[in-house]
Write an enzyme that holds these catalytic residues in place. Structure first.
Site, mmCIF file in Angstrom:
data_model
loop_
_atom_site.group_PDB
_atom_site.id
_atom_site.type_symbol
_atom_site.label_atom_id
_atom_site.label_comp_id
_atom_site.label_asym_id
_atom_site.label_seq_id
_atom_site.Cartn_x
_atom_site.Cartn_y
_atom_site.Cartn_z
ATOM 1 N N ASP A 280 0.878 -1.165 0.000
ATOM 2 C CA ASP A 280 0.000 0.000 0.000
ATOM 3 C C ASP A 280 0.926 1.228 0.000
ATOM 4 O O ASP A 280 2.125 1.100 0.246
ATOM 5 C CB ASP A 280 -0.853 -0.073 1.287
ATOM 6 C CG ASP A 280 -1.575 1.229 1.580
ATOM 7 O OD1 ASP A 280 -2.286 1.722 0.693
ATOM 8 O OD2 ASP A 280 -1.410 1.757 2.695
ATOM 9 N N ASP B 142 -0.224 5.103 1.009
ATOM 10 C CA ASP B 142 -0.507 6.089 2.056
ATOM 11 C C ASP B 142 -0.477 5.461 3.442
ATOM 12 O O ASP B 142 -1.179 4.488 3.704
ATOM 13 C CB ASP B 142 -1.891 6.716 1.817
ATOM 14 C CG ASP B 142 -1.889 7.648 0.620
ATOM 15 O OD1 ASP B 142 -0.988 8.503 0.536
ATOM 16 O OD2 ASP B 142 -2.792 7.534 -0.230
#
Length: 291
Positions: A41, A43
């Site tokens: 991922d 953020d």
């Protein structure tokens, strides 16, 4: 294992099944670099959650709070955040309940951004002036993977144009990095007209939005996976990988630690609590990639 990966001694590390984790890391090392890929991922996983007691912005926040958004636009985007974010992280709601609400949130936010007539030429400046920060140790992380030709697949519900620019400005956008995210579409004048589909939100980061990209098919020999995430939705990011032999799931628990700890320990092999670094990930990579 702490002898080989001393970083696992850090106070931020929690592991429910140490023996199992030891076995996975051992297998990843034995399978070797040619079989490894990293799926992450962006953020709050590769980027920092906080710094000096302040929250760091996500790729959406960077855009939402920038000079290209009107005051009215900023207010509306903030209202959406205050309404939907508690739903996103509510441990008592099912994914079935959350999914349609996340689609609603992202769709409304994207529509608001389109109304702002954002210019493609502004993106580099927006990022430069933002408080975006990658986690401590990011350079070693990107460099190690690049040097060893290990594919890094970044799967993000953020704004692809912004996060690519963050990586570019950090000078680590190497050829082994591949991003799937929500990308803006601009007209001939460089003005934002819409977001390209499919829409990626926190809880559909799986094979359904990768259909037709063939990304994992090209990497079918890469059956060893290190998965990095910070939410329950990130656990499905490797679903499209054929014939997974080993997968090590590392979760960053950034927020509401006490309340969410149990769930994270049930789902991730290694949980990093309020840890703003990539130390543990780098330590594991160093051990796996060592000649």
């Amino acid at each position: 294992l702490c002898l080989q990966v001393p970083e696992l001694e850090k106070a931020t590390v929690r592991i429910r099944q140490p023996e199992r984790v030891r076995e996975i890391i051992q297998s990843l090392r034995e399978q070797g670099v040619a079989k490894l890929q990293v799926i992450s991922d962006f953020d709050m996983t590769l980027s920092r959650f906080g710094c000096n007691g302040r929250r760091c912005p996500t790729s959406h926040n960077i855009l939402d709070s920038s000079y290209v958004i009107s005051e009215d636009g900023k207010k509306k985007l903030k209202d959406l955040l205050h309404y939907y974010y508690p739903i996103e992280i509510d441990p008592n709601r099912t994914l079935e309940e959350k999914r349609p609400l996340m689609v609603e949130w992202w769709t409304k936010a994207h529509e608001l951004l389109v109304q702002q007539k954002i210019h493609k030429g502004d993106i580099a400046k927006i990022v430069r002036e933002s408080e975006a920060m990658l986690r401590d140790g990011f350079k070693e992380f990107f460099d190690q993977l690049h040097k060893n030709n290990v594919p890094l697949f970044i799967f993000s519900a953020g704004v692809g144009d912004i996060l690519e620019e963050i990586i570019r400005q950090a000078n680590v956008f190497y050829s082994n990095v591949n991003v799937v995210s929500n990308y803006m579409a601009f007209n001939d004048d460089g003005v934002l007209t819409h977001f390209r589909g499919p829409l990626i939100h926190t809880y559909n980061k799986n094979n359904t939005v990768l259909q037709g990209t063939g990304y994992f098919q090209q990497l079918s020999t890469r059956t060893s996976i290190i998965l990095l995430g910070d939410s329950m939705g990130d656990l499905t990011m490797a679903d499209g990988v054929p014939n997974v032999e080993n997968i090590l799931k590392i979760g960053f628990l950034n927020d509401k630690v006490e309340e969410r700890r149990g769930k994270y320990l049930d789902s991730y092999d290694i949980v990093l609590e309020s840890d703003e670094t990539l130390d543990v990930v780098n330590g594991i990579l160093r051990y796996i990639l060592a000649e």
